[in-house]
Design an enzyme around this catalytic site. Sequence first.
Site, PDB file in Angstrom:
ATOM      1  N   VAL A   1      96.690   2.916  -5.588  1.00 53.19           N
ATOM      2  CA  VAL A   1      96.346   4.208  -4.994  1.00 53.19           C
ATOM      3  C   VAL A   1      96.206   4.151  -3.472  1.00 53.19           C
ATOM      4  CG1 VAL A   1      95.156   4.955  -7.086  1.00 53.19           C
ATOM      5  CG2 VAL A   1      93.832   3.881  -5.245  1.00 53.19           C
ATOM      6  N   LYS A   2      96.435   2.992  -2.862  1.00 51.72           N
ATOM      7  CA  LYS A   2      96.199   2.850  -1.428  1.00 51.72           C
ATOM      8  C   LYS A   2      97.370   3.397  -0.603  1.00 51.72           C
ATOM      9  CE  LYS A   2      92.154   0.953  -1.853  1.00 51.72           C
ATOM     10  NZ  LYS A   2      91.961   0.934  -3.301  1.00 51.72           N
ATOM     11  N   ASN A   3      97.111   3.589   0.704  1.00 49.66           N
ATOM     12  CA  ASN A   3      98.142   4.133   1.602  1.00 49.66           C
ATOM     13  C   ASN A   3      99.431   3.322   1.564  1.00 49.66           C
ATOM     14  OD1 ASN A   3      95.963   5.737   2.321  1.00 49.66           O
ATOM     15  ND2 ASN A   3      96.435   5.678   4.513  1.00 49.66           N
TER      16      ASN A   3
END
Length: 404
Positions: A196-198
Amino acid sequence: MNIPFSPPFINDQVIEEVIDTLKSGWITTGPKVKSLEEEIVKLTNCHNALCVNSWTSGAMLVLKWFGVGPGDEVIVPAYTYSATALCVLHCGATPVMVDVLEDFTMNPNKLELAITERTKVIIPVDIAGLLCNYPHIMEIVNRDNIVSRFTPASPKQLQLGRILILSDAAHSIGAKYDNINSGSATDITVFSFHAVKNITTAEGGAICLNLNDKFNNQVEYDLMRLWSLNGQNKDAFTKSKAGGWRYDILFAGLKVNMPDLCAAVGLAQIRQYKQLLIERLRVAKQYNDFFSHKKWAQLPVIQDDNRVSCNHLYALRIFNITEEFRDLMIENIAASGVSVNVHFIPMPMLTVFKDLGYLIENYPTAYDNYSREISLPIYPQLTTEQVDYICSTIENSYNRLIGE
């Protein structure tokens, strides 16, 4: 309309990079990982970057490298994901929790009061993509009265001569403090590349080294690389070369290396990251334009005099509501097809930490932030129409419950 909370950014470049890895015949740690490390160094201006298989294992590696163990204390914020403290417990040390500020970052005044002769490391957390006040934190640990209380218990601790600042930058790759990039603002930074990270590698992370001139960062990178491979003096790529089979185990390390197959996803994304950040800011500004006109909405900090967020999360808070009201809002929002989240349940509210004696009553700002927070979807793929729908859904849920 159905809007997911945080789908990964997968475009043709990502797919092509992964296919290239599969066709290469080499899928574990190798050239793609090295290329990703080089891109991280360029993005952050850190000295060296070591890719690992998660933020948690990266933090554990750093703590073990620094010699943290039983009897030692590591200061962490009460408001963060559990991994920030679990990595400390896994090393046999004690997490010392402190409260946070209204902007979600560690309270430097509470931090200073928590320092003892047992303190070896401080782990501030960049919640939602906003950096902590690192100049203040670094100033605290370099004060003569703080340095004089530091009691080194390992060669690395003796070499540094003070408390280590290990930045939990799971949310903050691409963020800045006074034009200093996340990754080079403290002694060591650990990023997360979770799904879910950038920037994602599906699962993964990176350790960024920015140690002072008492250290040779390249030497420490080489040592940590050994740590990530069971203490083995050759990685699999080197061993695969003709005649390169012989190896040695130099010490009892960990097995936390990142494979090339995962690195390929992050490599393709980081090369597009400048544009991805622009798109995240677009969404954040659209939220701000809407919620700034709502007296009940407390907007997150996406930029101030010193800091620029990378907009990993849009952490909206609602004024003058209870935790129960917030939960009802989330139920109504979900019923309208919008996936939202809460970041985070403060650690003292979780069973593993409650059983160790931590009490949420000791962290009032952390609880207040949590009880009123709703994380809204924010990612490059969101359209203007989708963001409009999210905004109206939030407003409708609030108005409906207030009316009831």
